[in-house]
Motif scaffolding. Structure first.
Motif, PDB file in Angstrom:
ATOM      1  N   GLY A  68       6.489  42.911 104.561  1.00 12.80           N
ATOM      2  CA  GLY A  68       7.217  44.158 104.548  1.00 12.80           C
ATOM      3  C   GLY A  68       7.950  44.442 103.245  1.00 12.80           C
ATOM      4  N   VAL A  69       7.649  43.652 102.209  1.00 11.94           N
ATOM      5  CA  VAL A  69       8.299  43.817 100.911  1.00 11.94           C
ATOM      6  C   VAL A  69       7.423  44.692 100.021  1.00 11.94           C
ATOM      7  N   ALA A  70       8.015  45.706  99.417  1.00 12.62           N
ATOM      8  CA  ALA A  70       7.276  46.579  98.490  1.00 12.62           C
ATOM      9  C   ALA A  70       7.390  46.031  97.069  1.00 12.62           C
ATOM     10  N   ASN A  71       6.382  46.267  96.272  1.00 12.15           N
ATOM     11  CA  ASN A  71       6.417  45.953  94.838  1.00 12.15           C
ATOM     12  C   ASN A  71       6.627  44.470  94.537  1.00 12.15           C
ATOM     13  N   ILE A  72       5.858  43.615  95.161  1.00 14.22           N
ATOM     14  CA  ILE A  72       5.927  42.175  94.884  1.00 14.22           C
ATOM     15  C   ILE A  72       5.290  41.948  93.508  1.00 14.22           C
ATOM     16  N   PRO A  73       6.054  41.421  92.549  1.00 13.73           N
ATOM     17  CA  PRO A  73       5.493  41.229  91.214  1.00 13.73           C
ATOM     18  C   PRO A  73       4.542  40.035  91.153  1.00 13.73           C
ATOM     19  N   ASP A  74       3.603  40.068  90.216  1.00 12.07           N
ATOM     20  CA  ASP A  74       2.719  38.933  89.991  1.00 12.07           C
ATOM     21  C   ASP A  74       3.537  37.757  89.459  1.00 12.07           C
ATOM     22  N   GLY A  75       3.111  36.559  89.821  1.00 14.30           N
ATOM     23  CA  GLY A  75       3.732  35.353  89.297  1.00 14.30           C
ATOM     24  C   GLY A  75       4.684  34.698  90.273  1.00 14.30           C
ATOM     25  N   ALA A  76       5.231  33.571  89.811  1.00 11.59           N
ATOM     26  CA  ALA A  76       6.017  32.712  90.689  1.00 11.59           C
ATOM     27  C   ALA A  76       7.519  32.786  90.493  1.00 11.59           C
ATOM     28  N   SER A  77       7.981  33.498  89.472  1.00 14.15           N
ATOM     29  CA  SER A  77       9.391  33.382  89.123  1.00 14.15           C
ATOM     30  C   SER A  77      10.304  34.479  89.667  1.00 14.15           C
ATOM     31  N   SER A  78       9.753  35.491  90.316  1.00 13.56           N
ATOM     32  CA  SER A  78      10.618  36.575  90.796  1.00 13.56           C
ATOM     33  C   SER A  78      11.477  36.114  91.971  1.00 13.56           C
ATOM     34  N   ARG A 127       1.736  29.332  87.312  1.00 11.53           N
ATOM     35  CA  ARG A 127       1.404  30.437  88.226  1.00 11.53           C
ATOM     36  C   ARG A 127       2.007  30.292  89.612  1.00 11.53           C
ATOM     37  N   LEU A 128       2.447  29.086  89.993  1.00 15.72           N
ATOM     38  CA  LEU A 128       2.901  28.816  91.356  1.00 15.72           C
ATOM     39  C   LEU A 128       4.251  28.119  91.350  1.00 15.72           C
ATOM     40  N   THR A 129       5.078  28.431  92.334  1.00 20.38           N
ATOM     41  CA  THR A 129       6.294  27.676  92.579  1.00 20.38           C
ATOM     42  C   THR A 129       6.051  26.844  93.838  1.00 20.38           C
ATOM     43  N   CYS A 130       6.365  25.542  93.783  1.00 16.09           N
ATOM     44  CA  CYS A 130       5.946  24.622  94.857  1.00 16.09           C
ATOM     45  C   CYS A 130       7.077  23.706  95.309  1.00 16.09           C
ATOM     46  N   ARG A 131       6.951  23.262  96.559  1.00 16.24           N
ATOM     47  CA  ARG A 131       7.815  22.227  97.138  1.00 16.24           C
ATOM     48  C   ARG A 131       6.925  21.249  97.878  1.00 16.24           C
ATOM     49  N   ALA A 132       7.338  19.989  97.884  1.00 17.21           N
ATOM     50  CA  ALA A 132       6.598  18.940  98.583  1.00 17.21           C
ATOM     51  C   ALA A 132       7.392  18.501  99.815  1.00 17.21           C
ATOM     52  N   PHE A 133       6.657  18.184 100.877  1.00 24.37           N
ATOM     53  CA  PHE A 133       7.270  17.740 102.136  1.00 24.37           C
ATOM     54  C   PHE A 133       6.537  16.523 102.672  1.00 24.37           C
ATOM     55  N   SER A 134       7.294  15.624 103.263  1.00 21.63           N
ATOM     56  CA  SER A 134       6.732  14.564 104.097  1.00 21.63           C
ATOM     57  C   SER A 134       7.042  14.975 105.527  1.00 21.63           C
ATOM     58  N   ILE A 135       6.007  14.987 106.358  1.00 19.27           N
ATOM     59  CA  ILE A 135       6.157  15.464 107.733  1.00 19.27           C
ATOM     60  C   ILE A 135       5.653  14.387 108.690  1.00 19.27           C
ATOM     61  N   ARG A 144      -1.000  40.924  92.900  1.00 22.69           N
ATOM     62  CA  ARG A 144      -1.377  42.301  93.220  1.00 22.69           C
ATOM     63  C   ARG A 144      -0.600  42.877  94.410  1.00 22.69           C
ATOM     64  N   GLY A 145       0.714  42.703  94.388  1.00 26.74           N
ATOM     65  CA  GLY A 145       1.552  43.291  95.427  1.00 26.74           C
ATOM     66  C   GLY A 145       1.599  42.521  96.729  1.00 26.74           C
TER      67      GLY A 145
END
Length: 131
Positions: A22-32, A73-81, A99-100
């Motif tokens: 439901g978010v408009a105008n999602i910018p390309d990339g991982a830092s926004s 290009r990506l923001t990541c987190r690691a989990f042990s489950i 692309r939005g």
């Protein structure tokens, strides 16, 4: 709001979710802020799964920087489950804007069979490049 696809290779499973939440105008990339906010929400979803008994436990191992192009290009987190059916599981959760849309990758598998980071990087950047 979006779609998802699943890939498996015998060692791990990759769930890919493409959505806008439901978010408009999602910018390309991982830092926004909207992308990093989605990553924080996804981390909260893991905690919720523990509270609901879907997982027996989890440990957020923090930010994970992938090698190569994926690291930019990506923001990541690691989990042990601790998964009731699968046992100790490692999960890498990564997000970007494209692309939005949000694109969320979740690569999970038994702790003993996790792919090297370079393999995860090739998979995710290859998928993004084909979009």
């Amino acid at each position: 709001l979006g779609y998802s696809v699943v890939y498996t290779n015998g060692r791990w499973k990759a769930d890919i979710f493409v959505y806008d939440a439901g978010v408009a105008n999602i910018p390309d990339g991982a830092s926004s802020p909207v992308v990093t906010g989605q990553l924080a929400q996804a981390a909260g979803d893991v905690r919720t799964a523990v509270a609901q008994g879907i997982y027996r436990g989890s440990e957020d191992r923090g930010a994970e920087r992938l090698p190569g192009e994926a690291g930019a290009r990506l923001t990541c987190r690691a989990f042990s489950i601790d998964h009731p059916a699968l046992g100790p599981t490692e999960s890498l959760l990564c997000l970007t804007g494209l692309r939005g849309q949000f694109v969320k990758f979740r690569l999970s598998g038994p702790a003993a069979k996790q792919p090297p980071k370079a393999e995860a990087e090739r998979f995710m950047t290859g998928w993004l490049d084909r979009q």
